[in-house]
Design a protein around this motif. Structure first.
Motif, PDB file in Angstrom:
ATOM      1  N   LYS A 178       6.624 175.853  21.282  1.00  0.00           N
ATOM      2  CA  LYS A 178       6.407 177.266  20.965  1.00  0.00           C
ATOM      3  C   LYS A 178       5.517 177.447  19.747  1.00  0.00           C
ATOM      4  CE  LYS A 178      10.193 180.232  22.556  1.00  0.00           C
ATOM      5  NZ  LYS A 178      11.375 181.002  22.103  1.00  0.00           N
ATOM      6  N   TYR A 179       4.591 178.387  19.842  1.00  0.00           N
ATOM      7  CA  TYR A 179       3.742 178.827  18.730  1.00  0.00           C
ATOM      8  C   TYR A 179       2.787 177.739  18.232  1.00  0.00           C
ATOM      9  CZ  TYR A 179       7.937 181.727  18.838  1.00  0.00           C
ATOM     10  OH  TYR A 179       9.016 182.491  19.256  1.00  0.00           O
ATOM     11  N   LEU A 180       2.592 176.676  19.028  1.00  0.00           N
ATOM     12  CA  LEU A 180       1.629 175.629  18.680  1.00  0.00           C
ATOM     13  C   LEU A 180       0.292 175.940  19.348  1.00  0.00           C
ATOM     14  CD1 LEU A 180       3.671 172.312  19.047  1.00  0.00           C
ATOM     15  CD2 LEU A 180       2.754 173.263  16.964  1.00  0.00           C
ATOM     16  N   GLN A 181      -0.764 176.031  18.544  1.00  0.00           N
ATOM     17  CA  GLN A 181      -2.096 176.262  19.100  1.00  0.00           C
ATOM     18  C   GLN A 181      -2.677 174.916  19.548  1.00  0.00           C
ATOM     19  OE1 GLN A 181      -1.467 179.237  18.862  1.00  0.00           O
ATOM     20  NE2 GLN A 181      -0.524 179.388  16.850  1.00  0.00           N
ATOM     21  N   LYS A 182      -3.277 174.918  20.720  1.00  0.00           N
ATOM     22  CA  LYS A 182      -3.853 173.678  21.244  1.00  0.00           C
ATOM     23  C   LYS A 182      -5.255 173.495  20.678  1.00  0.00           C
ATOM     24  CE  LYS A 182      -4.903 171.320  25.620  1.00  0.00           C
ATOM     25  NZ  LYS A 182      -4.187 170.082  25.282  1.00  0.00           N
ATOM     26  N   ARG A 183      -5.516 172.297  20.156  1.00  0.00           N
ATOM     27  CA  ARG A 183      -6.824 171.949  19.611  1.00  0.00           C
ATOM     28  C   ARG A 183      -7.164 170.522  20.041  1.00  0.00           C
ATOM     29  NH1 ARG A 183      -5.041 175.454  15.264  1.00  0.00           N
ATOM     30  NH2 ARG A 183      -6.788 176.731  14.491  1.00  0.00           N
ATOM     31  N   GLU A 184      -8.453 170.251  20.161  1.00  0.00           N
ATOM     32  CA  GLU A 184      -8.914 168.898  20.444  1.00  0.00           C
ATOM     33  C   GLU A 184      -9.530 168.305  19.188  1.00  0.00           C
ATOM     34  OE1 GLU A 184      -8.188 167.349  23.125  1.00  0.00           O
ATOM     35  OE2 GLU A 184      -7.382 169.107  24.161  1.00  0.00           O
ATOM     36  N   LEU A 185      -9.322 167.017  18.992  1.00  0.00           N
ATOM     37  CA  LEU A 185      -9.914 166.312  17.861  1.00  0.00           C
ATOM     38  C   LEU A 185     -11.348 165.944  18.216  1.00  0.00           C
ATOM     39  CD1 LEU A 185      -9.389 165.096  15.062  1.00  0.00           C
ATOM     40  CD2 LEU A 185      -8.608 163.004  16.208  1.00  0.00           C
ATOM     41  N   LEU A 186     -12.294 166.428  17.419  1.00  0.00           N
ATOM     42  CA  LEU A 186     -13.703 166.185  17.706  1.00  0.00           C
ATOM     43  C   LEU A 186     -14.114 164.794  17.237  1.00  0.00           C
ATOM     44  CD1 LEU A 186     -15.170 169.666  16.704  1.00  0.00           C
ATOM     45  CD2 LEU A 186     -14.396 168.865  18.954  1.00  0.00           C
ATOM     46  N   PRO A 187     -15.131 164.198  17.854  1.00  0.00           N
ATOM     47  CA  PRO A 187     -15.550 162.842  17.467  1.00  0.00           C
ATOM     48  C   PRO A 187     -16.051 162.796  16.034  1.00  0.00           C
ATOM     49  CG  PRO A 187     -16.495 163.478  19.592  1.00  0.00           C
ATOM     50  CD  PRO A 187     -15.900 164.715  18.995  1.00  0.00           C
ATOM     51  N   GLY A 188     -15.850 161.649  15.402  1.00  0.00           N
ATOM     52  CA  GLY A 188     -16.380 161.437  14.070  1.00  0.00           C
ATOM     53  C   GLY A 188     -15.516 162.075  12.997  1.00  0.00           C
TER      54      GLY A 188
END
Length: 304
Positions: A147-157
């Protein structure tokens, strides 16, 4: 507190006030002292860990630890190691460099939050310094829902290191830029303490869920959660608290210390008010850069 009785009287008081003691007893069975293989595997994938505790003057802070995946790992069924530890200029650096309270170790709470999978795990215990960083002996280990966690992707580098590294800036009130940064935030971390330990937790919502009411005061609604009320229970017995805001693009962190209180409204809603006493802003505290958020479907809409 033991794995069979994970709550102190502060949490029990809030559970009774809200009327969720029975549910809290059921959920509390998930709190243990052991680090299961699935939890150990989760930790080894994490590029960051948030740690909370009190400094030598008693102020409570939440701090960010980062490293290549594997920098946090389980080294036994009840212990994790953290390579590197906090930076020398971090407010918790001195407290975490010694043996801590009598009996060994500095009380800390930690949370490993993975925006990529909307998973989070909390481990509370006692930290001691090691040649590589920190070792934390676990008293409580448990996971929370997404709950209430925003999804993000880790960008390269990573961010290119700046030489010399920019020094943190400190203050006793929020600057206009800091106020705007907090007002736009969708996530922060919250450290609290009690007589026998510490805890670190996460708060999330749509931008605007944290309101800056003055240069020294913030408020936010306490959204429905797991019914444990570990954070609010701690605040019921000890109002000291530390907040950590992260700029997911630049890696800058904003740490606040002060006190927090909870207001329970007749309609059952809860609002927290945080009064800060000190601020620490650290440019590029994290080397990682994350994608823009995919907001949690559980986030309540913001009221005007």
């Amino acid at each position: 507190m033991t794995p069979h009785a994970p709550y102190h009287h502060g949490s029990r008081a809030v559970q009774d006030l809200v009327g969720v003691r029975e549910l809290a007893d059921h959920v509390g069975r998930s709190i243990g002292q052991g680090i299961r293989p699935v939890a150990a595997a989760f930790l080894e994938l994490q590029p960051m860990l948030v740690i909370g505790g009190a400094d030598h003057e008693g102020a409570v802070w939440a701090s960010l630890l980062t490293g290549a995946p594997g920098f946090v790992r389980a080294t036994g069924p009840h212990q994790i190691s953290v390579a590197g530890g906090v930076g020398k200029s971090d407010p918790l650096a001195e407290a975490l460099s010694g043996d801590g309270a009598p009996g060994g170790g500095t009380p800390v709470g930690t949370i490993a939050l993975d925006p990529r999978t909307r998973r989070r795990m909390r481990l509370n215990g006692r930290a001691r310094p090691t040649p590589r960083g920190l070792a934390i002996e676990a008293d409580q280990v448990f996971s929370n829902c997404p709950k209430y966690l925003q999804k993000r992707e880790l960008l390269p580098g990573t961010h290119a290191p700046r030489t010399p590294a920019p020094a943190p800036t400190t203050g006793t009130a929020l600057t206009p830029d800091q106020r705007a940064f907090i007002a736009a935030a969708d996530t922060f971390f919250l450290a609290t303490v009690h007589a026998h330990g510490a805890d670190a937790s996460h708060r999330g919502g749509n931008p605007g869920f944290v309101r800056v009411t003055s240069p020294t005061e913030l408020t936010w609604r306490d959204y429905p959660g797991n019914a444990m009320f570990l954070t609010l229970g701690n605040l019921a017995t000890d109002p000291r608290a530390g907040l950590l805001f992260l700029d997911w693009t630049t890696g800058t962190t904003l740490q606040l210390t002060g006190t927090a209180r909870t207001t329970h409204a007749p309609d059952g809603t809860r609002t927290l008010t945080f009064t800060l006493t000190r601020t620490v802003q650290t440019p590029t505290a994290s080397p990682w850069q994350w994608s823009p958020p995919d907001f949690s479907p559980a986030n309540p809409p913001q009221e005007d």
